[in-house]
Write an enzyme that holds these catalytic residues in place. Sequence first.
Site, mmCIF file in Angstrom:
data_model
loop_
_atom_site.group_PDB
_atom_site.id
_atom_site.type_symbol
_atom_site.label_atom_id
_atom_site.label_comp_id
_atom_site.label_asym_id
_atom_site.label_seq_id
_atom_site.Cartn_x
_atom_site.Cartn_y
_atom_site.Cartn_z
ATOM 1 N N LYS A 13 -19.078 -47.098 -9.052
ATOM 2 C CA LYS A 13 -20.125 -46.349 -9.755
ATOM 3 C C LYS A 13 -20.408 -45.012 -9.056
ATOM 4 C CE LYS A 13 -23.289 -49.643 -9.453
ATOM 5 N NZ LYS A 13 -22.574 -50.712 -8.723
ATOM 6 N N ARG A 88 -31.409 -52.757 -12.377
ATOM 7 C CA ARG A 88 -30.650 -53.900 -11.888
ATOM 8 C C ARG A 88 -31.280 -55.225 -12.298
ATOM 9 N NH1 ARG A 88 -28.142 -51.127 -7.216
ATOM 10 N NH2 ARG A 88 -26.876 -52.487 -5.953
ATOM 11 N N ARG A 127 -14.400 -50.172 2.893
ATOM 12 C CA ARG A 127 -14.767 -48.773 2.622
ATOM 13 C C ARG A 127 -15.606 -48.160 3.753
ATOM 14 N NH1 ARG A 127 -18.961 -49.497 -2.541
ATOM 15 N NH2 ARG A 127 -20.675 -50.302 -1.309
ATOM 16 N N ARG A 161 -21.470 -48.739 5.770
ATOM 17 C CA ARG A 161 -22.778 -49.271 5.423
ATOM 18 C C ARG A 161 -23.000 -50.607 6.106
ATOM 19 N NH1 ARG A 161 -23.547 -48.741 -1.027
ATOM 20 N NH2 ARG A 161 -24.598 -50.722 -0.611
ATOM 21 N N ARG A 172 -24.816 -59.920 -2.613
ATOM 22 C CA ARG A 172 -24.948 -58.826 -3.593
ATOM 23 C C ARG A 172 -24.254 -59.195 -4.902
ATOM 24 N NH1 ARG A 172 -22.710 -54.326 0.182
ATOM 25 N NH2 ARG A 172 -22.786 -52.931 -1.617
HETATM 26 P P1 AMP Z 1 -26.246 -49.886 -3.743
HETATM 27 O O1 AMP Z 1 -26.039 -48.684 -2.877
HETATM 28 O O2 AMP Z 1 -26.474 -49.528 -5.184
HETATM 29 O O3 AMP Z 1 -25.178 -50.932 -3.553
HETATM 30 O O4 AMP Z 1 -27.614 -50.550 -3.257
HETATM 31 C C1 AMP Z 1 -27.764 -51.044 -1.942
HETATM 32 C C2 AMP Z 1 -28.921 -52.007 -1.872
HETATM 33 O O5 AMP Z 1 -30.139 -51.323 -2.210
HETATM 34 C C3 AMP Z 1 -28.863 -53.179 -2.829
HETATM 35 O O6 AMP Z 1 -28.068 -54.253 -2.338
HETATM 36 C C4 AMP Z 1 -30.341 -53.555 -2.935
HETATM 37 O O7 AMP Z 1 -30.791 -54.217 -1.790
HETATM 38 C C5 AMP Z 1 -31.015 -52.183 -2.945
HETATM 39 N N1 AMP Z 1 -31.136 -51.633 -4.317
HETATM 40 C C6 AMP Z 1 -30.533 -50.515 -4.820
HETATM 41 N N2 AMP Z 1 -30.878 -50.319 -6.100
HETATM 42 C C7 AMP Z 1 -31.710 -51.341 -6.431
HETATM 43 C C8 AMP Z 1 -32.397 -51.720 -7.614
HETATM 44 N N3 AMP Z 1 -32.282 -50.998 -8.742
HETATM 45 N N4 AMP Z 1 -33.165 -52.840 -7.573
HETATM 46 C C9 AMP Z 1 -33.299 -53.563 -6.459
HETATM 47 N N5 AMP Z 1 -32.670 -53.280 -5.302
HETATM 48 C C10 AMP Z 1 -31.887 -52.175 -5.283
#
Ligand code: AMP
Length: 216
Positions: A13, A88, A127, A161, A172
């Site tokens: 994404k 989400r 990554r 990360r 996740r």
């Molecule tokens: P991402 O970078 O999108 O993989 O997000 C990393 C982490 O941030 C996720 O595993 C969640 O813990 C938190 N997070 C990001 N976006 C959301 C969301 N829309 N709702 C809840 N938690 C989020």
Amino acid sequence: MRLILLGPPGAGKGTQAQRLVDAYGIVQLSTGDMLRAAVAAGTVIGQQAKAVMEAGDLVSDDILVAMISERVNEDDCGRGFILDGFPRTLAQAEALEGMLAEKSLSLDAVIEMKVDDGLLIGRITGRYTCANCGVGYHDENLPPKVAGICDNCGRTDFTRRSDDNVAAVTTRLRAYHEQTAPLLPFYREKGSLKSVDGMADIDEVTRQIQSVLKMG
Ligand code: AMP
């Protein structure tokens, strides 16, 4: 143009959002990036989110909805935005509907990036990014041309990360299937869902996204 990119962690994404930013001159709103910035800055939200993110669980809807509703009011969102990582949960999707309706705005498309689970763990745990310019790499699929040196800026510091490990990725993925996948029928019923093959190579995925956007 206002878009949502929907897909499991590791679907690409962020990579595709970056390309859409360049192609359409709209902004990328990555809630993961916003939360990581809050953690790094040590804000109250960052302190609340840190452990939840490290475990791979979802941060509370209230925090996310407040964060996005503030962000979409900023001037740079006027031309449109790509939501990357939001909504989400169904509660977030419903809050987003309300936010947009209040401003008489609508979504142009919700793009689902389909990737088999079996591919995702390897994609994510391999990554890393350049600590200086943020360009992304992968241990096997996309190493820098010269080992240890960023192709883009020539620097040698890289970062991973803290939630890109097998345990957090497993959580996740479970969160995606249990809490985010119900958004697929939600948007399908509204007629806004378009799906692309997230397993194709990066350029092909971009082509597929651009073609579904042209079809409207
Ligand atoms: P991402 O970078 O999108 O993989 O997000 C990393 C982490 O941030 C996720 O595993 C969640 O813990 C938190 N997070 C990001 N976006 C959301 C969301 N829309 N709702 C809840 N938690 C989020």
